[in-house]
Design a protein around this motif. Structure first.
Motif: not given
Length: 366
Positions: A60-75
């Protein structure tokens, strides 16, 4: 039986090291590492949802989008990505809708281990910039035409297990980097129930209505109208107080007429307006010093206004006078020669400051 709480697991030199919060006194015997299954399931949902939202953002925003950080937990999940401006409400809605469409499609997880890195690149697998990969990698796919990423984390068996996806926040974390936060699984169920409860409370407060949004807007407009009416009444009251103070004005030894006193309930803007009004009403040879206080908030306001002749002939300056008064009430201030204001944090000293006015004016013209 001794138990320890699991904290994390890290890989070092090909070995998996489990970290716990404490060690038992007796390390002998056999130990079993077990998983908090319910927590694990919720982490899987948020992790897989991160893959889906990453693909949706790029679509939706474009191919320039790239992951720069991530956090996942149960919440919840948090995802930082490269983008040059804040996402609009429409864009957030589009991404949310697309992710939920993929959830509803119940796309099965395709997990491939030990895939040659070159093969993964040829297949267009998403890789983190700056990340070091070995000769073989683990590829996680949810539809070959939608989300293909290198990943070592835990995932759902199919996207339907995510349940539902909902954004909770979108912010900036650095120049050119945005952050989205979202929930799914049991957390989104809790969010929706909380929203429903809030909506019911609002409906209960307003009463039965066919169009809640219209009624809320109507209440807001009515509140604004009442606030304006109240402001008008307050200005009338403060205006009456100003007239009262002008009528009871005293005269200093230097012949200067001094209008001073406390105006209950007036804020700084009201005091300034009273200062301008006072100059217009008195015209000449008059110093006006007004104060007010808000003891609940721990604030005090002061205003000094001078007619033009006192500035030219006596050398008085409103800014200098109000600065001295401000220090007496635990603050400071300043402004123009004809009108200046000060604020402080010691409302209990307002009366003392007003008592000092006569002395300060005398010192300023001597």
């Amino acid at each position: 039986m001794n138990t320890s709480k699991y904290w994390m697991c890290r890989k070092n030199n090909g070995q998996f090291i489990h970290y716990v919060d404490k060690l038992p006194e007796d390390l002998s015997g056999t130990w079993t590492a077990s998983i908090d299954f319910d927590r694990r399931i919720e982490i899987q949902k948020h992790h897989s949802a991160t893959h889906l939202v990453h693909a949706a953002l790029r679509g939706i925003l474009g191919d320039h989008v790239g992951q720069k950080g991530s956090l996942v937990d149960e919440h919840h999940l948090r995802f930082d990505f490269s983008h040059f401006e804040a996402m609009t409400d429409e864009q957030l809605e589009e991404v949310e809708q697309l992710v939920n469409e993929k959830v509803q499609e119940n796309i099965p997880l395709q997990e491939e281990r030990n895939v040659p890195i070159d093969e993964a690149k040829e297949r267009g697998a998403m890789m983190l910039f700056g990340e070091k990969y070995g000769e073989t990698v683990r590829v996680i796919t949810f539809d070959d035409d939608y989300s293909v990423e290198l990943c070592g984390g835990t995932h759902v068996g199919a996207t339907g297990e995510i349940g539902y996806f909902r954004f909770t926040n979108e912010t900036s974390v650095a120049a050119g980097i945005r952050r989205i936060e979202a929930v799914c699984g049991t957390q989104v169920d809790k969010l929706l129930r909380d929203e429903k409860r809030l909506l019911q409370q609002v409906k209960g407060a307003i009463g039965q209505t066919q169009d809640l949004a219209a009624d809320v807007l109507k209440l807001i407009e009515e509140k604004k109208a009442l606030e304006k009416e109240l402001e008008k009444v307050q200005m009338q009251n403060t205006g009456a107080k100003l007239d009262e103070l002008i009528q009871s004005a005293g005269s200093l030894d230097s012949g200067i007429n001094l209008v001073k006193g406390e105006v209950p309930g007036a804020d700084m803007d009201a005091l300034k307006q009273l200062g301008y009004d006072g100059i217009q009403k008195t015209k000449k040879n008059t110093a006006i010093v007004l104060g007010s206080k808000d003891e609940e908030e721990g604030k005090v306001y002061l205003m000094v206004a001078l007619t033009e002749d006192l500035i030219k002939e006596k050398g008085l300056k409103a800014g200098a006078l109000v600065g001295q008064l401000g220090r007496l009430v635990g603050g400071g201030g300043g402004g123009q020669p004809n009108l200046a204001t000060a604020g402080g944090r010691q409302p209990e000293k307002l009366a003392e400051a007003l008592e000092k006015v006569n002395e300060l004016i005398k010192e300023s013209i001597s």
